[in-house]
Design an enzyme around this catalytic site. Structure first.
Site, short mmCIF file in Angstrom:
data_model
loop_
_atom_site.label_atom_id
_atom_site.label_comp_id
_atom_site.label_asym_id
_atom_site.label_seq_id
_atom_site.Cartn_x
_atom_site.Cartn_y
_atom_site.Cartn_z
N ALA A 1 0.81 -1.22 0.00
CA ALA A 1 0.00 0.00 0.00
C ALA A 1 0.84 1.26 0.00
O ALA A 1 0.45 2.28 -0.57
CB ALA A 1 -0.93 0.00 1.22
N CYS A 2 2.00 1.21 0.63
CA CYS A 2 2.80 2.41 0.87
C CYS A 2 3.66 2.76 -0.34
O CYS A 2 4.43 1.92 -0.81
CB CYS A 2 3.68 2.19 2.09
SG CYS A 2 4.90 3.50 2.36
N PRO A 3 3.59 3.99 -0.84
CA PRO A 3 4.41 4.35 -2.00
C PRO A 3 5.91 4.29 -1.73
O PRO A 3 6.68 3.91 -2.59
CB PRO A 3 3.95 5.78 -2.33
CG PRO A 3 3.23 6.28 -1.13
CD PRO A 3 2.67 5.09 -0.45
N THR B 1 6.83 0.63 -1.85
CA THR B 1 6.80 0.16 -3.23
C THR B 1 8.04 0.61 -3.98
O THR B 1 8.59 -0.12 -4.81
CB THR B 1 5.53 0.67 -3.94
OG1 THR B 1 4.38 0.20 -3.25
CG2 THR B 1 5.47 0.19 -5.38
#
Length: 296
Positions: A55-57, A60
């Site tokens: 979920a976390c940019p 990622t």
């Protein structure tokens, strides 16, 4: 293993405090050591373990760089649940969300347990990614940052980070109308600037993929599914308002497995809409956009 001390002031996003003017200010990262030859953290097989949230940019970004550097066979990955509650990011031991994992090293219940293992007196927030150094019991970092392009990458990041990467959060987490309007205008002014840069180009800097592309891409891929609605960044969508950015995003997703394989839209949407109760108290996760990303 679970830490017994009460650290909800560090882990519970609902207790996050805005600035006096209602604006959101992100704290700097506490662990900045980078894996590099000749440095404190040498690249070694079986030394590192990566903890991420799809979920976390920021997490990622690390997943993408791990694959671009060919480290996916050397650095194993553990994925946390996207449902971040009062204790922060949970492992599957306490929230068995699809595609979430248990902590194979220490059987931690939450990411916060790793931070306290690295530093029992840690006083910051418990964020992902965590690139864990099993040798020194500390947290490291990865980047995709060629020496000859660093000046150009840094120049872009000086305005892309505050106005786009963090700008969407400044818009979404604002607690006054004035702080929101300032942030959201800056988001779209910066997107307009990026659109001009990417017009007729495949990459932000020169003719090659760099950290600058990775940093921006992780925000852009989340823009239409999350930031347009959840963070009220709704002047325009990427797919309908920014043809050059949209094409750049699509090409990286569909043509480079490092980007596609690091993206899980179920985790992305669930995290934002479920975890941010102060923005979405019903925790209803929207089905759209359909599709999450358009084909080339």
């Amino acid at each position: 293993m679970s830490t017994t001390k009460d650290a909800t002031s560090q882990s519970d996003i609902k207790k996050m405090k805005a600035e006096p003017d209602g604006s959101f200010k992100r704290a700097d990262a506490s662990f900045r050591n980078t894996i590099e030859k000749g440095g404190k953290l040498e690249p070694e097989k079986d030394r590192y373990h990566l903890y991420v949230s799809y979920a976390c940019p920021w997490a990622t970004r690390t997943l993408i760089v791990r694959k671009l550097k060919g480290l996916d066979s050397l650095i194993p990955v553990t994925v946390v649940s996207p449902r971040m509650g009062s204790n922060g990011w949970p492992f599957a031991q306490v929230d068995a969300f699809p595609a979430a994992d248990e902590d194979p090293l220490y059987h931690s219940e939450h990411v916060k347990d790793l931070y306290f293992k690295a530093d029992p007196n840690y006083g910051g927030r418990f964020t992902v990614p965590v690139l864990w150094d099993k040798k020194l019991h500390t947290i490291a970092a990865l980047n995709y940052y060629p020496e000859e392009l660093r000046a150009q990458i840094d120049e872009l990041n000086e305005w892309i980070y505050p106005n786009i990467n963090n700008g969407v959060y400044r818009s979404g987490f604002a607690t006054t109308q004035e702080a929101y309007e300032k942030a959201v205008v800056e988001v779209f002014d910066a997107l307009d600037k990026v659109e001009k840069i990417l017009n007729g180009k495949d990459y932000l800097v020169g003719d090659r993929l760099t950290e600058a592309d990775v940093r921006l891409w992780v925000t852009i891929i989340r823009f239409d599914p999350v930031y347009v609605g959840h963070f009220k960044c709704n002047f325009r969508t990427i797919r309908d308002g920014y043809p050059a950015i949209h094409r750049w995003m699509q090409k990286l997703y569909w043509n480079n497995s490092a980007f596609k394989d690091s993206t899980n839209f179920e985790h992305i949407k669930t995290h934002y809409y479920w975890s941010h109760e102060m923005i979405n108290p019903t925790r209803i996760v929207p089905k759209g956009p359909v599709p999450n990303i358009l084909p080339l």
